[in-house]
Write an enzyme that holds these catalytic residues in place. Structure first.
Site, mmCIF file in Angstrom:
data_model
loop_
_atom_site.group_PDB
_atom_site.id
_atom_site.type_symbol
_atom_site.label_atom_id
_atom_site.label_comp_id
_atom_site.label_asym_id
_atom_site.label_seq_id
_atom_site.Cartn_x
_atom_site.Cartn_y
_atom_site.Cartn_z
ATOM 1 N N HIS A 117 5.387 -1.649 7.214
ATOM 2 C CA HIS A 117 4.226 -2.392 6.714
ATOM 3 C C HIS A 117 4.639 -3.863 6.590
ATOM 4 C CE1 HIS A 117 1.303 -3.659 3.601
ATOM 5 N NE2 HIS A 117 0.600 -2.586 3.884
ATOM 6 N N ASP A 194 10.755 1.983 1.020
ATOM 7 C CA ASP A 194 9.357 1.695 0.709
ATOM 8 C C ASP A 194 8.658 3.050 0.610
ATOM 9 O OD1 ASP A 194 6.644 1.320 0.835
ATOM 10 O OD2 ASP A 194 6.682 -0.066 2.535
ATOM 11 N N GLN A 197 3.929 5.442 0.531
ATOM 12 C CA GLN A 197 3.177 6.567 1.096
ATOM 13 C C GLN A 197 3.886 7.904 0.906
ATOM 14 O OE1 GLN A 197 0.169 6.150 1.999
ATOM 15 N NE2 GLN A 197 0.056 3.961 2.378
ATOM 16 N N LYS A 220 -2.018 3.950 -5.323
ATOM 17 C CA LYS A 220 -2.057 4.927 -4.221
ATOM 18 C C LYS A 220 -1.757 6.334 -4.731
ATOM 19 C CE LYS A 220 -0.423 1.508 -0.853
ATOM 20 N NZ LYS A 220 -1.588 1.247 -0.019
ATOM 21 N N CYS A 358 -1.924 -3.563 8.483
ATOM 22 C CA CYS A 358 -0.763 -4.353 8.013
ATOM 23 C C CYS A 358 0.512 -3.931 8.729
ATOM 24 C CB CYS A 358 -0.577 -4.244 6.503
ATOM 25 S SG CYS A 358 -1.938 -4.923 5.577
HETATM 26 N N1 PLP Z 1 4.155 -0.227 2.182
HETATM 27 C C1 PLP Z 1 3.396 0.731 2.723
HETATM 28 C C2 PLP Z 1 4.024 1.775 3.590
HETATM 29 C C3 PLP Z 1 2.021 0.748 2.454
HETATM 30 O O1 PLP Z 1 1.264 1.694 3.001
HETATM 31 C C4 PLP Z 1 1.466 -0.250 1.634
HETATM 32 C C5 PLP Z 1 0.016 -0.300 1.385
HETATM 33 O O2 PLP Z 1 -0.793 0.104 2.177
HETATM 34 C C6 PLP Z 1 2.316 -1.207 1.078
HETATM 35 C C7 PLP Z 1 3.652 -1.168 1.378
HETATM 36 C C8 PLP Z 1 1.794 -2.275 0.179
HETATM 37 O O3 PLP Z 1 1.330 -1.719 -1.012
HETATM 38 P P1 PLP Z 1 0.557 -2.610 -2.088
HETATM 39 O O4 PLP Z 1 -0.552 -3.293 -1.365
HETATM 40 O O5 PLP Z 1 0.091 -1.609 -3.085
HETATM 41 O O6 PLP Z 1 1.548 -3.562 -2.650
#
Ligand code: PLP
Length: 399
Positions: A117, A194, A197, A220, A358
């Site tokens: 991401h 990270d 998910q 999430k 993203c």
């Molecule tokens: N990393 C992953 C794999 C994500 O799916 C997301 C959000 O879609 C993020 C990071 C960023 O999360 P946040 O927008 O809650 O900071």
């Protein structure tokens, strides 16, 4: 499963029952989480820490007991290893700044992957531009599986960190974190996960994974927006400098010199989202009461069903066909722009996400500008996946 706990699922969209399949972006909230937020404002609200009055102490107790809940939920060694942030993005920025400040010098290397991401890419690029750190990118194969042997080849004596998603938000690929932790440690590097998910979908145990850092977002996982977590090994967090300065993170301030609070407070400048952390803990209790393994098995069956239903439709191109895949199904319809697909499905009350998710480098890897993504939570049903499949057929008939 437990649909009745989520009031928003009752509503109509464009005259149709809502089919909410955008859970990887954010999940809906159960009534208990919504109530926890309003109850705290109704009867507890006061700023946390160091207040001697009753409400401040009660709010502090809620906030700190939420830290203990998170600690138990991911099996951290101690609540000191749980830093509250605004979400995964802030956790990763904290890492790039603070870990980067302490552990990375010019020429040191950080390994990322093609399926990250943007929030696990851009902070590291910003660090690269500030400090001359080198980024190395591990490739994936056509099915969306990380090429483990290629990751191994990227390690050099200058590698300090491997930073990787636990589950891809586009492909649903579940990466073998324990294996990668062993690999990173064998090369004298650290592992940052990270887990945006993964934590919402299956049991995550930082000790079993042996990761050094782990980041995730409350919104999430049935919790509120604006609160997230960075887990870090105590010895590493201890060695890292604060990320922001201000109230709450200091031990003593004079104009000549400031000393910082102990962990985790030195990373939590300013008033925290203490209502959010309490509501997050309520969300965690909610998931635990259902059971993370049960949630995982149920969502896995939905994912398998969706993959099968969509694979049977003509003109559907599926991305991410790994063996270990979780709660995300991305696709395109041949000859139809993804934005058109999303807009037309919306007219039927079906909420999916469209665009680059993203993850523009991943879109480039597959040679597309964007994709459609259906992603699942514990309250989704097979009937909703059938509605998606029927919706896709209707969209195709319009072209
Ligand atoms: N990393 C992953 C794999 C994500 O799916 C997301 C959000 O879609 C993020 C990071 C960023 O999360 P946040 O927008 O809650 O900071």
């Amino acid at each position: 499963m437990n649909r009745q706990d989520f009031p928003i699922l009752e509503r109509l969209v464009h005259g149709h029952p809502l089919v909410y399949l955008d859970n990887a972006a954010t999940t809906q909230k159960p009534q208990c989480v919504i109530d926890a937020i309003s109850e705290e404002y109704v009867s507890v609200n006061a700023n946390v820490h160091r207040g001697v009055h009753y409400l401040s102490q009660q709010a502090t107790e809620f906030h700190e007991s939420a830290r203990h809940s998170v600690c138990r939920f991911i099996n951290a060694h101690s609540p000191q290893e749980i830093v509250f942030t605004r979400g995964t993005t802030e956790s990763l920025n904290l890492m790039a700044f603070s870990y980067g400040e302490r552990f990375l010098s010019e020429g040191d290397e950080v390994i990322l992957t093609q399926m990250e991401h943007h929030s696990n890419i851009v902070p590291w690029q910003m660090l690269r531009d500030r400090k001359g750190v080198v980024l190395r990118i591990a490739p994936i194969d056509e099915r969306g599986t990380l090429k483990i042997e290629e990751v191994e080849k990227l390690f050099t004596p200058r590698t300090r960190l491997l930073s990787i998603c636990h589950v891809s938000n586009v492909l649903g690929t579940v990466n073998p974190i324990r294996q990668l932790a062993d690999m990173a440690h064998a090369h004298g590097a650290h592992l940052l996960v990270d887990a945006a998910q993964s934590v919402p979908h299956f049991p995550v145990d930082v000790q079993a994974l042996d990761c050094d850092f782990l980041a995730f977002s409350g919104h999430k996982m049935y919790g509120p927006t604006g609160v997230g977590v960075l887990y870090g090994r105590e010895s590493l967090l201890d060695a890292m400098p604060p990320y922001q300065g201000g109230g709450e993170m200091i031990a003593r301030v004079t104009f000549e010199k400031t000393t910082y609070e102990r962990l985790p407070f030195k990373f939590e400048a300013g008033t925290p989202d203490y209502v959010g952390t309490h509501a997050l803990a309520v969300g965690i209790d909610y998931m635990k009461a259902i059971g993370m393994t049960r949630i995982h098995e149920y969502e896995k069956s939905l994912t398998d069903y969706a993959m099968q239903r969509l694979a049977d439709l003509p003109g559907v191109i599926l991305y991410g066909r790994t063996d270990d895949k979780d709660a995300v199904v991305s696709f395109n319809l041949a000859g139809i722009h993804h934005l058109d697909v999303g807009t037309l499905l919306d007219q039927l009350g079906i909420a999916i996400r469209t665009g680059h998710h993203c993850a523009q480098p991943l879109m480039e890897r597959y040679g597309v500008e964007g994709m459609c993504r259906a992603s699942f939570a514990l309250y989704n049903t097979r009937e909703e996946i059938d509605a998606l499949a029927d919706g896709i057929l209707r969209v195709q008939r319009m072209f």
